[in-house]
Design an enzyme around this catalytic site. Structure first.
Site, PDB file in Angstrom:
ATOM      1  N   GLY A  40      18.065  34.250 -74.112  1.00  0.00           N
ATOM      2  CA  GLY A  40      16.725  33.717 -74.030  1.00  0.00           C
ATOM      3  C   GLY A  40      16.616  32.377 -73.139  1.00  0.00           C
ATOM      4  O   GLY A  40      15.669  32.270 -72.571  1.00  0.00           O
ATOM      5  N   GLU A  95      19.447  25.626 -74.167  1.00  0.00           N
ATOM      6  CA  GLU A  95      18.979  26.619 -75.295  1.00  0.00           C
ATOM      7  C   GLU A  95      17.548  26.790 -75.000  1.00  0.00           C
ATOM      8  O   GLU A  95      16.925  25.724 -74.818  1.00  0.00           O
ATOM      9  CB  GLU A  95      19.329  26.021 -76.590  1.00  0.00           C
ATOM     10  CG  GLU A  95      20.673  26.667 -77.195  1.00  0.00           C
ATOM     11  CD  GLU A  95      20.402  27.985 -77.693  1.00  0.00           C
ATOM     12  OE1 GLU A  95      19.493  28.844 -77.170  1.00  0.00           O
ATOM     13  OE2 GLU A  95      21.022  28.719 -78.610  1.00  0.00           O
ATOM     14  N   ASP A  96      17.177  27.936 -75.276  1.00  0.00           N
ATOM     15  CA  ASP A  96      15.609  28.100 -75.374  1.00  0.00           C
ATOM     16  C   ASP A  96      14.881  27.525 -76.680  1.00  0.00           C
ATOM     17  O   ASP A  96      13.881  27.017 -76.593  1.00  0.00           O
ATOM     18  CB  ASP A  96      15.381  29.730 -75.201  1.00  0.00           C
ATOM     19  CG  ASP A  96      15.989  30.534 -76.104  1.00  0.00           C
ATOM     20  OD1 ASP A  96      16.837  29.869 -77.018  1.00  0.00           O
ATOM     21  OD2 ASP A  96      15.611  31.753 -76.523  1.00  0.00           O
ATOM     22  N   ASP A  99      16.238  26.513 -83.990  1.00  0.00           N
ATOM     23  CA  ASP A  99      15.671  26.987 -85.267  1.00  0.00           C
ATOM     24  C   ASP A  99      16.261  26.385 -86.461  1.00  0.00           C
ATOM     25  O   ASP A  99      15.946  25.478 -86.764  1.00  0.00           O
ATOM     26  CB  ASP A  99      15.652  28.586 -85.329  1.00  0.00           C
ATOM     27  CG  ASP A  99      14.854  29.250 -86.469  1.00  0.00           C
ATOM     28  OD1 ASP A  99      14.066  28.366 -87.065  1.00  0.00           O
ATOM     29  OD2 ASP A  99      14.841  30.657 -86.563  1.00  0.00           O
ATOM     30  N   THR A 100      17.211  27.202 -87.177  1.00  0.00           N
ATOM     31  CA  THR A 100      17.877  26.576 -88.288  1.00  0.00           C
ATOM     32  C   THR A 100      18.996  25.552 -87.816  1.00  0.00           C
ATOM     33  O   THR A 100      19.461  24.503 -88.691  1.00  0.00           O
ATOM     34  CB  THR A 100      18.670  27.511 -88.871  1.00  0.00           C
ATOM     35  OG1 THR A 100      19.836  28.259 -88.136  1.00  0.00           O
ATOM     36  CG2 THR A 100      17.850  28.765 -89.534  1.00  0.00           C
ATOM     37  N   GLY A 101      19.461  25.795 -86.607  1.00  0.00           N
ATOM     38  CA  GLY A 101      20.532  24.849 -85.969  1.00  0.00           C
ATOM     39  C   GLY A 101      21.987  25.383 -86.143  1.00  0.00           C
ATOM     40  O   GLY A 101      22.769  24.702 -85.571  1.00  0.00           O
ATOM     41  N   THR A 103      23.279  27.906 -84.798  1.00  0.00           N
ATOM     42  CA  THR A 103      23.697  28.255 -83.323  1.00  0.00           C
ATOM     43  C   THR A 103      24.272  27.219 -82.551  1.00  0.00           C
ATOM     44  O   THR A 103      25.364  27.012 -82.024  1.00  0.00           O
ATOM     45  CB  THR A 103      23.050  29.094 -82.521  1.00  0.00           C
ATOM     46  OG1 THR A 103      22.499  30.294 -83.333  1.00  0.00           O
ATOM     47  CG2 THR A 103      23.253  29.651 -81.237  1.00  0.00           C
ATOM     48  N   LEU A 104      23.682  26.297 -82.540  1.00  0.00           N
ATOM     49  CA  LEU A 104      23.942  24.907 -81.576  1.00  0.00           C
ATOM     50  C   LEU A 104      24.981  24.370 -82.079  1.00  0.00           C
ATOM     51  O   LEU A 104      25.797  23.643 -81.410  1.00  0.00           O
ATOM     52  CB  LEU A 104      22.639  24.061 -81.364  1.00  0.00           C
ATOM     53  CG  LEU A 104      22.669  23.093 -80.479  1.00  0.00           C
ATOM     54  CD1 LEU A 104      23.086  23.494 -79.331  1.00  0.00           C
ATOM     55  CD2 LEU A 104      21.301  22.298 -80.461  1.00  0.00           C
ATOM     56  N   LYS A 127      11.739  24.092 -83.829  1.00  0.00           N
ATOM     57  CA  LYS A 127      10.889  24.146 -84.845  1.00  0.00           C
ATOM     58  C   LYS A 127      11.528  23.212 -85.909  1.00  0.00           C
ATOM     59  O   LYS A 127      12.407  23.839 -86.721  1.00  0.00           O
ATOM     60  CB  LYS A 127      11.129  25.564 -85.408  1.00  0.00           C
ATOM     61  CG  LYS A 127      10.268  26.644 -84.669  1.00  0.00           C
ATOM     62  CD  LYS A 127      10.540  28.126 -85.129  1.00  0.00           C
ATOM     63  CE  LYS A 127       9.927  29.221 -84.348  1.00  0.00           C
ATOM     64  NZ  LYS A 127       9.996  30.454 -84.983  1.00  0.00           N
ATOM     65  N   PHE A 148       5.976  32.867 -84.611  1.00  0.00           N
ATOM     66  CA  PHE A 148       6.766  33.784 -83.963  1.00  0.00           C
ATOM     67  C   PHE A 148       6.664  33.698 -82.450  1.00  0.00           C
ATOM     68  O   PHE A 148       5.422  34.241 -82.050  1.00  0.00           O
ATOM     69  CB  PHE A 148       6.754  35.159 -84.112  1.00  0.00           C
ATOM     70  CG  PHE A 148       7.859  35.857 -84.088  1.00  0.00           C
ATOM     71  CD1 PHE A 148       9.056  36.254 -84.775  1.00  0.00           C
ATOM     72  CD2 PHE A 148       8.209  36.569 -82.698  1.00  0.00           C
ATOM     73  CE1 PHE A 148      10.260  37.012 -84.632  1.00  0.00           C
ATOM     74  CE2 PHE A 148       9.417  36.992 -82.278  1.00  0.00           C
ATOM     75  CZ  PHE A 148      10.275  37.560 -83.273  1.00  0.00           C
ATOM     76  N   ASP A 155      12.354  36.769 -76.774  1.00  0.00           N
ATOM     77  CA  ASP A 155      11.852  38.338 -76.927  1.00  0.00           C
ATOM     78  C   ASP A 155      11.395  38.561 -78.461  1.00  0.00           C
ATOM     79  O   ASP A 155      11.639  37.710 -79.086  1.00  0.00           O
ATOM     80  CB  ASP A 155      13.168  39.096 -76.673  1.00  0.00           C
ATOM     81  CG  ASP A 155      14.282  39.083 -77.721  1.00  0.00           C
ATOM     82  OD1 ASP A 155      14.662  37.761 -78.092  1.00  0.00           O
ATOM     83  OD2 ASP A 155      14.662  40.188 -78.248  1.00  0.00           O
ATOM     84  N   ARG A 161      10.074  39.265 -72.774  1.00  0.00           N
ATOM     85  CA  ARG A 161      10.925  38.071 -72.027  1.00  0.00           C
ATOM     86  C   ARG A 161      10.261  37.744 -70.717  1.00  0.00           C
ATOM     87  O   ARG A 161      10.572  36.745 -70.030  1.00  0.00           O
ATOM     88  CB  ARG A 161      12.540  38.450 -71.694  1.00  0.00           C
ATOM     89  CG  ARG A 161      13.326  38.780 -73.092  1.00  0.00           C
ATOM     90  CD  ARG A 161      14.664  38.772 -72.632  1.00  0.00           C
ATOM     91  NE  ARG A 161      15.449  39.235 -73.775  1.00  0.00           N
ATOM     92  CZ  ARG A 161      15.928  38.475 -74.718  1.00  0.00           C
ATOM     93  NH1 ARG A 161      15.853  37.260 -74.870  1.00  0.00           N
ATOM     94  NH2 ARG A 161      16.667  39.002 -75.688  1.00  0.00           N
TER      95      ARG A 161
HETATM   96  C1  PRP Z   1      17.838  32.337 -80.671  1.00  0.00           C
HETATM   97  C2  PRP Z   1      18.153  31.005 -79.497  1.00  0.00           C
HETATM   98  C3  PRP Z   1      19.277  30.354 -80.332  1.00  0.00           C
HETATM   99  C4  PRP Z   1      19.180  30.813 -81.747  1.00  0.00           C
HETATM  100  C5  PRP Z   1      18.586  29.602 -82.574  1.00  0.00           C
HETATM  101  O1  PRP Z   1      18.653  33.226 -80.109  1.00  0.00           O
HETATM  102  O2  PRP Z   1      18.392  31.432 -78.409  1.00  0.00           O
HETATM  103  O3  PRP Z   1      20.531  30.909 -79.849  1.00  0.00           O
HETATM  104  O4  PRP Z   1      18.443  31.998 -81.847  1.00  0.00           O
HETATM  105  O5  PRP Z   1      18.514  30.084 -83.879  1.00  0.00           O
HETATM  106  P1  PRP Z   1      19.228  29.053 -84.906  1.00  0.00           P
HETATM  107  O6  PRP Z   1      18.992  27.639 -84.624  1.00  0.00           O
HETATM  108  O7  PRP Z   1      18.728  29.438 -86.253  1.00  0.00           O
HETATM  109  O8  PRP Z   1      20.744  29.404 -84.941  1.00  0.00           O
HETATM  110  P2  PRP Z   1      18.317  34.890 -80.317  1.00  0.00           P
HETATM  111  O9  PRP Z   1      19.144  35.260 -81.599  1.00  0.00           O
HETATM  112  O10 PRP Z   1      16.967  35.178 -80.322  1.00  0.00           O
HETATM  113  O11 PRP Z   1      19.069  35.716 -79.238  1.00  0.00           O
HETATM  114  P3  PRP Z   1      18.604  35.869 -77.662  1.00  0.00           P
HETATM  115  O12 PRP Z   1      18.253  34.655 -77.219  1.00  0.00           O
HETATM  116  O13 PRP Z   1      19.823  36.798 -76.954  1.00  0.00           O
HETATM  117  O14 PRP Z   1      17.146  36.796 -77.577  1.00  0.00           O
END
Ligand code: PRP
Length: 173
Positions: A40, A95-96, A99-101, A103-104, A127, A148, A155, A161
């Site tokens: 993203g 990062e784009d 959300d929950t945090g 991934t980061l 968010k 959303f 996407d 995208r």
């Molecule tokens: C999105 C975004 C982060 C993640 C954030 O990726 O790019 O990597 O979700 O979510 P979190 O804070 O709840 O962890 P996505 O899964 O949409 O994949 P993409 O960027 O490949 O479309």
């Protein structure tokens, strides 16, 4: 047409501010090494990179999270690693959306272990109402409600995208 949440002009204006803040904090001559989280963030990276003054470089990594539907489960794994080491570099993770945090938080842990000189993070969108982990972020473009959102790299099932703006495809508001 997908309804607009954040228009292209507003995106570019804010990204110029983020670029100036990143350069100001890094210092004028520092090579800023951007780590783009696929997929993203690639559109955001492309625009951000072009308005940061001074020396920059970039690399890419992929992550996947597991869980039902669009809910992040907190389980994250690398699907594509970086091509270059981070040791001693001034690193900014791009990062784009935050959300929950989960991934980061995962990324900050594994990237910090590679001993960069600095590890900063820039997220275009956040968010806050969705956060489960209080992960530190240095630069946030826009705080948004729990809608959303698609476009500008984001996407829905790989579509949208290519929209030049952030749009919404839910039924609210
Ligand atoms: C999105 C975004 C982060 C993640 C954030 O990726 O790019 O990597 O979700 O979510 P979190 O804070 O709840 O962890 P996505 O899964 O949409 O994949 P993409 O960027 O490949 O479309």
């Amino acid at each position: 047409m997908i309804p607009v949440l954040i228009g292209a002009d507003d995106l570019h204006g804010r990204i110029a501010e983020l670029a100036a803040d990143i350069r100001s904090d890094a210092g004028p001559g520092t090579l800023v090494h951007f780590v783009c989280v696929l997929k993203g963030a690639f559109v955001f990276l492309a625009d951000l990179l072009r308005v940061v003054e001074g020396p920059v470089s970039c690399d890419f990594l992929g992550v996947a999270s597991y869980g039902a539907g669009t809910m992040s489960s907190g389980q994250v794994k690398l699907t594509k690693d970086l091509d270059h080491p981070l040791k001693g570099r001034y690193v900014v993770v791009v990062e784009d959306i935050l959300d929950t945090g989960h991934t980061l938080m995962y990324l900050q842990e594994i990237l910090a272990a590679r001993e960069p000189a600095a590890l900063r993070t820039v997220c275009l969108l956040s968010k806050p109402s969705r956060r489960q982990i209080d992960v530190p972020v240095d630069y946030i473009g826009f705080e948004i409600a729990d809608r959303f959102v698609v476009g500008y790299g984001l996407d829905y099932d790989e579509a949208y995208r290519n929209l030049p703006y952030i749009g919404v495809i839910d039924e609210e508001g």
